[in-house]
Scaffold this motif. Sequence first.
Motif, PDB file in Angstrom:
ATOM      1  N   GLY A  20       9.512 -28.541 -51.249  1.00 25.81           N
ATOM      2  CA  GLY A  20       9.272 -27.111 -51.125  1.00 25.81           C
ATOM      3  C   GLY A  20       7.793 -26.805 -51.019  1.00 25.81           C
ATOM      4  N   ARG A  21       7.480 -25.720 -50.310  1.00 26.54           N
ATOM      5  CA  ARG A  21       6.105 -25.246 -50.187  1.00 26.54           C
ATOM      6  C   ARG A  21       6.064 -23.777 -50.592  1.00 26.54           C
ATOM      7  NH1 ARG A  21       4.548 -26.076 -44.114  1.00 26.54           N
ATOM      8  NH2 ARG A  21       6.539 -24.964 -43.924  1.00 26.54           N
ATOM      9  N   PHE A  22       5.089 -23.419 -51.423  1.00 22.80           N
ATOM     10  CA  PHE A  22       4.891 -22.039 -51.835  1.00 22.80           C
ATOM     11  C   PHE A  22       3.717 -21.435 -51.063  1.00 22.80           C
ATOM     12  CE2 PHE A  22       7.143 -23.244 -55.813  1.00 22.80           C
ATOM     13  CZ  PHE A  22       7.996 -22.155 -55.929  1.00 22.80           C
ATOM     14  N   PHE A  23       3.961 -20.265 -50.459  1.00 27.84           N
ATOM     15  CA  PHE A  23       2.921 -19.534 -49.742  1.00 27.84           C
ATOM     16  C   PHE A  23       2.790 -18.128 -50.319  1.00 27.84           C
ATOM     17  CE2 PHE A  23       4.587 -22.568 -46.661  1.00 27.84           C
ATOM     18  CZ  PHE A  23       3.446 -23.051 -46.003  1.00 27.84           C
ATOM     19  N   GLU A  75       3.246 -11.850 -58.005  1.00 28.79           N
ATOM     20  CA  GLU A  75       3.154 -11.358 -56.639  1.00 28.79           C
ATOM     21  C   GLU A  75       4.059 -12.214 -55.761  1.00 28.79           C
ATOM     22  OE1 GLU A  75      -0.979 -11.474 -55.626  1.00 28.79           O
ATOM     23  OE2 GLU A  75      -1.510  -9.819 -56.976  1.00 28.79           O
ATOM     24  N   TRP A  76       4.536 -11.648 -54.649  1.00 27.35           N
ATOM     25  CA  TRP A  76       5.497 -12.357 -53.815  1.00 27.35           C
ATOM     26  C   TRP A  76       4.946 -13.681 -53.292  1.00 27.35           C
ATOM     27  CZ3 TRP A  76      10.295 -11.198 -54.185  1.00 27.35           C
ATOM     28  CH2 TRP A  76      10.741  -9.877 -54.316  1.00 27.35           C
ATOM     29  N   VAL A  77       5.766 -14.734 -53.406  1.00 31.33           N
ATOM     30  CA  VAL A  77       5.461 -16.030 -52.800  1.00 31.33           C
ATOM     31  C   VAL A  77       6.694 -16.502 -52.038  1.00 31.33           C
ATOM     32  CG1 VAL A  77       3.707 -16.744 -54.469  1.00 31.33           C
ATOM     33  CG2 VAL A  77       6.107 -17.264 -54.924  1.00 31.33           C
ATOM     34  N   LEU A  78       6.464 -17.103 -50.894  1.00 25.72           N
ATOM     35  CA  LEU A  78       7.565 -17.660 -50.106  1.00 25.72           C
ATOM     36  C   LEU A  78       7.816 -19.091 -50.550  1.00 25.72           C
ATOM     37  CD1 LEU A  78       9.518 -17.445 -47.615  1.00 25.72           C
ATOM     38  CD2 LEU A  78       7.673 -18.513 -46.286  1.00 25.72           C
ATOM     39  N   TYR A  79       9.076 -19.421 -50.846  1.00 19.68           N
ATOM     40  CA  TYR A  79       9.459 -20.784 -51.219  1.00 19.68           C
ATOM     41  C   TYR A  79      10.236 -21.359 -50.041  1.00 19.68           C
ATOM     42  CZ  TYR A  79      10.662 -24.411 -54.724  1.00 19.68           C
ATOM     43  OH  TYR A  79      10.773 -25.581 -55.447  1.00 19.68           O
ATOM     44  N   ASP A  80       9.581 -22.205 -49.274  1.00 21.57           N
ATOM     45  CA  ASP A  80      10.133 -22.789 -48.051  1.00 21.57           C
ATOM     46  C   ASP A  80      10.587 -24.210 -48.366  1.00 21.57           C
ATOM     47  OD1 ASP A  80      10.681 -23.133 -45.271  1.00 21.57           O
ATOM     48  OD2 ASP A  80       8.732 -24.116 -45.018  1.00 21.57           O
ATOM     49  N   CYS A  81      11.909 -24.443 -48.402  1.00 16.78           N
ATOM     50  CA  CYS A  81      12.461 -25.710 -48.878  1.00 16.78           C
ATOM     51  C   CYS A  81      13.262 -26.423 -47.794  1.00 16.78           C
ATOM     52  CB  CYS A  81      13.380 -25.480 -50.080  1.00 16.78           C
ATOM     53  SG  CYS A  81      12.594 -24.624 -51.456  1.00 16.78           S
ATOM     54  N   VAL A  82      13.142 -27.748 -47.738  1.00 10.37           N
ATOM     55  CA  VAL A  82      13.925 -28.569 -46.819  1.00 10.37           C
ATOM     56  C   VAL A  82      14.387 -29.814 -47.559  1.00 10.37           C
ATOM     57  CG1 VAL A  82      12.707 -27.769 -44.763  1.00 10.37           C
ATOM     58  CG2 VAL A  82      11.898 -29.808 -45.949  1.00 10.37           C
ATOM     59  N   SER A  83      15.428 -30.455 -47.027  1.00 10.35           N
ATOM     60  CA  SER A  83      15.915 -31.707 -47.595  1.00 10.35           C
ATOM     61  C   SER A  83      15.880 -32.785 -46.520  1.00 10.35           C
ATOM     62  CB  SER A  83      17.347 -31.553 -48.120  1.00 10.35           C
ATOM     63  OG  SER A  83      17.855 -32.813 -48.529  1.00 10.35           O
ATOM     64  N   PRO A  84      14.977 -33.756 -46.643  1.00  9.20           N
ATOM     65  CA  PRO A  84      14.876 -34.804 -45.628  1.00  9.20           C
ATOM     66  C   PRO A  84      15.964 -35.861 -45.718  1.00  9.20           C
ATOM     67  CG  PRO A  84      13.233 -35.159 -47.324  1.00  9.20           C
ATOM     68  CD  PRO A  84      13.891 -33.857 -47.636  1.00  9.20           C
ATOM     69  N   SER A  85      16.599 -36.012 -46.907  1.00  2.00           N
ATOM     70  CA  SER A  85      17.577 -37.088 -47.046  1.00  2.00           C
ATOM     71  C   SER A  85      18.481 -36.867 -48.251  1.00  2.00           C
ATOM     72  CB  SER A  85      16.848 -38.437 -47.213  1.00  2.00           C
ATOM     73  OG  SER A  85      17.769 -39.496 -47.411  1.00  2.00           O
ATOM     74  N   ALA A  86      19.713 -37.395 -48.133  1.00  4.47           N
ATOM     75  CA  ALA A  86      20.645 -37.464 -49.262  1.00  4.47           C
ATOM     76  C   ALA A  86      21.454 -38.742 -49.115  1.00  4.47           C
ATOM     77  CB  ALA A  86      21.569 -36.249 -49.296  1.00  4.47           C
ATOM     78  N   SER A  87      21.565 -39.495 -50.203  1.00  5.09           N
ATOM     79  CA  SER A  87      22.336 -40.744 -50.181  1.00  5.09           C
ATOM     80  C   SER A  87      22.499 -41.240 -51.607  1.00  5.09           C
ATOM     81  CB  SER A  87      21.634 -41.822 -49.337  1.00  5.09           C
ATOM     82  OG  SER A  87      20.376 -42.162 -49.905  1.00  5.09           O
TER      83      SER A  87
END
Length: 308
Positions: free
Chosen positions: A286-289, A266-278
């Motif tokens: 990521g959060r699944f809803f 069933e459909w789930v939303l994958y909400d992803c962010v990147s707080p840092s890169a170095s």
Amino acid sequence: MTEVARAAAEALDQEPLTADGVPRGQAVLDRLVALLDLEKIEENIFRGVSPSHSPVRVFGGQVAGQALVAAGRTVPPERGVHSLHAYFIRGGDPSVPIVYEVDRIRDGRSFTTRRVVAVQHGKAIFALSASFQKVEQGVEHAEKMPEVPAPDGLPTHGELMTPELKAKFGRIADRPRPIDIRYVSEPPWLSRESGPREASNQVWMRADGTLPDDPLLQVCVLAYASDMTLLDAILARHGVYWGTDNVMGASLDHAMWFHRPFRADEWVLYDCVSPSASGGRGLATGRFFTQSGELIATVVQEGLIRIG
């Protein structure tokens, strides 16, 4: 490797194309289910294969999903997995089977802990620790789902790929896709044309068909899918993308927490962010809803990111 497993893996390349030019649908999903159905070769030892269309390295989500299957096969079915923590140690060789060795760390009154090492050519390529818990009642709260368009009105992955992009991506563009992905935010391979944007990425996902009513399989399919599009949040910030720019990347580690029951078909939303890169590495969360707004899982991954 069993003949059934080999046939299931090779059949992925034989599915008819759909309207958007990508093999997908129930037949392709059934091959993924077969891929996750490991062969037991000894007590606490299992064996898995890779599909013949695999790239140079085994897809990280496949190894994570198969390792979780191996762990779950040694746990009572009434105890569901609630977290996993894993390290990608070496690139997997898709041309040979992967052996999964399970260590039964602890069987407590409420929790069960397992450790799994995936081995090829006599060396560890992946290590996973997973914790399982019997169903309990407790306090409840969760973050709200972001407001986004519904998935059914969004174009498929194949519909977004232009002929020019398909030519750049090569065989990867037409590989079978057991997971249906619909982009909410502009896909990274398109947004790169307008330069860097926010370090985020949103997609709807679901297994492209109907899965068996097996809670462990539902979790393992979501673990498989969780390695898709997550690191795209890092690349979006820098206006580059795999296959279209000189970018080298690989998953380094992966952690997931499963909060509530769900169905991966069933459909789930994958909400992803990147707080840092170095330091040649990037971190993504990521959060699944569910479509109804329930938070069902949280993911954290660090990846190797080298831009030449």
